[in-house]
Structures are given as structure tokens and as C-alpha cells.
Design a protein around this motif. Structure first.
Motif, PDB file in Angstrom:
ATOM      1  N   PHE A  20      33.579  35.708  38.440  1.00 54.85           N
ATOM      2  CA  PHE A  20      34.261  36.697  39.099  1.00 54.85           C
ATOM      3  C   PHE A  20      33.573  36.685  40.496  1.00 54.85           C
ATOM      4  N   SER A  21      34.577  36.441  41.577  1.00 56.45           N
ATOM      5  CA  SER A  21      33.916  36.840  42.863  1.00 56.45           C
ATOM      6  C   SER A  21      33.041  38.187  43.521  1.00 56.45           C
ATOM      7  N   ALA A  22      32.659  38.177  44.010  1.00 58.68           N
ATOM      8  CA  ALA A  22      32.864  39.449  44.790  1.00 58.68           C
ATOM      9  C   ALA A  22      34.588  40.459  44.872  1.00 58.68           C
ATOM     10  N   ALA A  23      35.355  39.443  45.901  1.00 60.32           N
ATOM     11  CA  ALA A  23      36.587  39.871  45.953  1.00 60.32           C
ATOM     12  C   ALA A  23      37.141  40.070  45.158  1.00 60.32           C
ATOM     13  N   GLU A  24      37.382  39.125  44.155  1.00 60.03           N
ATOM     14  CA  GLU A  24      37.908  39.632  42.923  1.00 60.03           C
ATOM     15  C   GLU A  24      38.070  41.013  42.182  1.00 60.03           C
ATOM     16  N   LEU A  25      35.994  41.103  42.259  1.00 61.48           N
ATOM     17  CA  LEU A  25      35.537  41.887  41.485  1.00 61.48           C
ATOM     18  C   LEU A  25      36.061  43.591  42.367  1.00 61.48           C
ATOM     19  N   ALA A  26      35.987  43.387  43.665  1.00 58.76           N
ATOM     20  CA  ALA A  26      36.444  44.531  45.086  1.00 58.76           C
ATOM     21  C   ALA A  26      38.119  44.723  44.120  1.00 58.76           C
ATOM     22  N   ALA A  27      38.539  44.082  43.760  1.00 60.00           N
ATOM     23  CA  ALA A  27      39.988  43.217  44.215  1.00 60.00           C
ATOM     24  C   ALA A  27      40.258  44.642  42.135  1.00 60.00           C
ATOM     25  N   ALA A  28      39.827  43.354  41.544  1.00 60.47           N
ATOM     26  CA  ALA A  28      39.585  44.515  40.473  1.00 60.47           C
ATOM     27  C   ALA A  28      39.862  46.299  39.756  1.00 60.47           C
ATOM     28  N   ALA A  40      42.101  40.568  34.168  1.00 57.59           N
ATOM     29  CA  ALA A  40      43.210  39.801  34.044  1.00 57.59           C
ATOM     30  C   ALA A  40      44.737  39.253  34.540  1.00 57.59           C
ATOM     31  N   VAL A  41      44.075  39.456  36.229  1.00 59.56           N
ATOM     32  CA  VAL A  41      44.944  39.436  37.140  1.00 59.56           C
ATOM     33  C   VAL A  41      44.702  38.183  37.570  1.00 59.56           C
ATOM     34  N   ALA A  42      43.446  38.046  38.116  1.00 54.91           N
ATOM     35  CA  ALA A  42      42.434  36.956  38.419  1.00 54.91           C
ATOM     36  C   ALA A  42      41.904  35.015  37.220  1.00 54.91           C
ATOM     37  N   ALA A  43      42.311  36.555  36.283  1.00 55.90           N
ATOM     38  CA  ALA A  43      41.895  35.264  34.836  1.00 55.90           C
ATOM     39  C   ALA A  43      42.959  35.634  33.378  1.00 55.90           C
ATOM     40  N   PRO A  44      44.085  34.959  33.925  1.00 58.47           N
ATOM     41  CA  PRO A  44      44.906  35.573  32.922  1.00 58.47           C
ATOM     42  C   PRO A  44      44.696  35.049  31.086  1.00 58.47           C
TER      43      PRO A  44
END
Length: 103
Positions: A20-28, A40-44
Motif C-alpha cells: 500500500f502506498s503512503a497515500a493509501e495508508l493516510a487515506a485509510a 478495502a477501498v483501495a483493495a476490495p
């Protein structure tokens, strides 16, 4: 002790999964609640999510067939803590200690 992430048997191999990217982790994290649920949004697809979590955290993955072959060791992580933290200490056939974390 080797920490491992539990994976479904049909999940892609770790080599195929990107972290997961830093941006995906920050959004989560910003979404609130459990981080793994927000990812689950980034990897359903659950198998891919498990593979990406393992890649992100640098953990080995074990499939469900292997998981049931291992014996829980509640002397290392007691049952209540295992439920609360969604993890379990396990012993393999040789007695080696592993810790599985839920995906």
C-alpha cells in the motif's frame, strides 16, 4: 518468533502484490475505524488486500490450510488478548513459534 499474516489460499503470491502506498495508508487512517477495513477501498478483493498488507508490513503469509495445521499457544498470547488484538500465537510441527495476525 516469526510474525505472519493469515491469507486465503486463493490469494496472489507476495511477489505479485505491491505494498500500500503512503497515500493509501493516510487515506485509510483519515477514514477512521479499523485501518484494515478502510483499506478495502483501495483493495476490495480480500486475497489481494491480504497480499498487499503482507507486502506493506514485510510479513510472510500463510494460507488457511496451513493455519489449521498449526497449534494455538495461549500461554504466549492469552485467549482474551488474541481476540481483542486479532492475533494468535501458534506452534508448528517442530515447536517453532509463529504469530498470525488477522487481515
Amino acid at each position: 518468533m516469526r510474525p505472519v499474516a493469515v491469507a486465503r489460499d486463493s490469494a496472489p503470491a507476495e511477489a505479485e502484490a505491491r505494498p500500500f502506498s503512503a497515500a493509501e495508508l493516510a487515506a485509510a487512517r483519515a477514514a477512521g475505524g479499523r485501518l484494515v477495513d478502510a483499506l478495502a477501498v483501495a483493495a476490495p478483493e480480500p486475497g489481494l488486500r491480504s497480499a498487499r498488507l503482507a507486502a506493506t508490513l514485510g510479513l510472510a503469509r500463510i494460507g488457511s490450510a496451513r493455519l489449521v495445521a498449526l497449534a494455538p499457544d495461549f500461554g504466549v498470547i492469552d485467549f482474551d488478548t488474541a481476540l481483542r488484538r486479532e492475533c494468535v500465537a501458534l506452534r508448528d510441527e517442530a515447536g517453532a513459534l509463529l504469530v498470525a495476525v488477522a487481515d
